[in-house]
Design a protein around this motif. Structure first.
Motif, short mmCIF file in Angstrom:
data_model
loop_
_atom_site.label_atom_id
_atom_site.label_comp_id
_atom_site.label_asym_id
_atom_site.label_seq_id
_atom_site.Cartn_x
_atom_site.Cartn_y
_atom_site.Cartn_z
N GLY A 179 0.57 -1.18 0.05
CA GLY A 179 0.04 -0.26 -0.31
C GLY A 179 0.97 1.49 0.06
N SER A 186 2.90 1.71 -2.89
CA SER A 186 1.96 1.86 -4.87
C SER A 186 1.34 3.31 -4.65
N THR A 187 1.59 3.27 -3.23
CA THR A 187 0.79 5.48 -3.27
C THR A 187 2.16 5.42 -3.35
N SER A 239 -2.68 7.30 -10.03
CA SER A 239 -1.66 8.52 -10.07
C SER A 239 -2.71 9.12 -11.08
N TYR A 275 -4.37 12.07 -8.64
CA TYR A 275 -3.17 12.98 -8.16
C TYR A 275 -2.17 14.03 -9.17
N ALA A 315 -2.67 12.06 -0.52
CA ALA A 315 -1.92 10.78 -0.25
C ALA A 315 -2.30 9.51 0.82
N THR A 316 -2.49 10.34 2.16
CA THR A 316 -2.77 10.03 3.66
C THR A 316 -4.14 9.46 3.35
N GLY A 328 -5.41 8.06 0.73
CA GLY A 328 -5.26 7.48 -0.96
C GLY A 328 -4.59 6.18 -0.71
N PHE A 329 -3.13 5.80 0.82
CA PHE A 329 -3.59 5.32 0.80
C PHE A 329 -4.19 3.85 1.13
N SER A 352 -5.50 1.70 -1.17
CA SER A 352 -4.38 1.55 -2.54
C SER A 352 -4.18 0.06 -1.70
#
Length: 286
Positions: free
Chosen positions: A91, A94-95, A159, A162, A209-210, A212-213, A216
């Motif tokens: 995870g 990939s993030t 991606s 993002y 991103a936090t 999104g982890f 992922s």
């Protein structure tokens, strides 16, 4: 006779203390356990995650085996603990790859001119039209199974989101007053991008991103569930969940405990991400 009235000094407003919520305490405890299990799984158990014991196969949870054993007699508790490192690494890796690729695409679209922007954004729109798990499945089918290939596949799937965020933030920063002032003062474009545009455009991305982890992690576990991730006998939560689906009626613990690990990890990270997102929004609005 004139009477003088002395105004009372203004009272200081008491500082509001943030209440400690039970959900935050539970989240911190879960994340602490996850970090410790990923870094030092031997602290919690002396059992091996790969050693088989057919005599004690499909043993229910008890004092000898807290989470029971699987169809080969392997200790589920040890496999969940040792699988934490692999699953979290999938995870997290990939993030990081998705954030890096999305940042490059977004900055290139915002700073590369009209035609570059149009071409890259149409590519991003085409990728966003596909569900992330389907896009990741397509990528890992082309690349082949394996830990690194799953990371790359999940990065390809996430991606585009993002990239669109970075592009939007970079366009706002590029037209801000301090960037225009720096341009008038003769600051070179590469230095302008590095000093002003990139740091301010990537701030909201780290918060996203936090959150999104967790997505992922779930996507990587889903690909491992399909047999495209780390291969047996390596312990990994998605692979363990796949192995336990055939024993839900007779040995529910084989699939329930890895599934619970995925759920609690994703929920805990999402709580942290949502809280960070709320604080960031409050700071920018204030």
């Amino acid at each position: 006779m004139t009477t003088l009235t002395v105004a009372a000094p203004p009272r200081r407003r008491p500082r509001l203390r943030t209440a400690v919520r039970p959900a935050h305490v539970a989240t911190a405890a879960v994340l602490t356990l996850i970090v410790l299990a990923a870094a030092f799984p031997g602290l919690f158990t002396s059992a091996s995650p790969v050693d088989t014991d057919p005599v004690h196969a499909l043993t229910a949870p008890g004092a000898a085996h807290w989470f029971g054993t699987d169809q080969l007699g392997r200790d589920i508790f040890a496999r969940v603990l040792y699988g934490t490192r692999t699953s979290v690494w999938l995870g997290l890796g990939s993030t990081v790859l998705a954030v890096a690729a999305g940042s490059v695409l977004g900055l290139a679209a915002a700073l590369g001119g009209r035609w570059t922007d149009q071409a890259l954004m149409r590519l991003v729109d085409a990728l966003l039209a596909l569900p992330p798990i389907l896009l990741g499945l397509l990528a890992v089918t082309i690349l082949g199974p394996g830990t690194l290939n799953v990371m790359i596949a999940i990065a390809v799937a996430f991606s585009p989101g993002y990239a669109r965020l970075v592009r939007a933030e970079a366009l706002v920063v590029r037209t801000s007053g301090y960037v225009e002032s720096a341009t008038v003062l003769g600051l070179r474009r590469p230095l302008l991008v590095v000093r002003h545009i990139v740091p301010n455009a990537l701030g909201p991305l780290l918060v996203l991103a936090t959150v999104g982890f967790g997505s992922s992690l779930i996507a990587a576990s889903g690909l491992s569930f399909l047999g495209l991730g780390p291969q047996p006998p390596s312990p990994e939560w998605g692979t363990m969940l796949s192995e336990g689906r055939n024993f839900l009626a007779t040995a529910w613990w084989i699939g329930v405990f890895p599934g619970a690990a995925i759920t609690f990890t994703a929920l805990s990270v999402n709580v942290v991400g949502r809280r960070a997102q709320a604080r960031f929004t409050r700071r920018t609005d204030g």
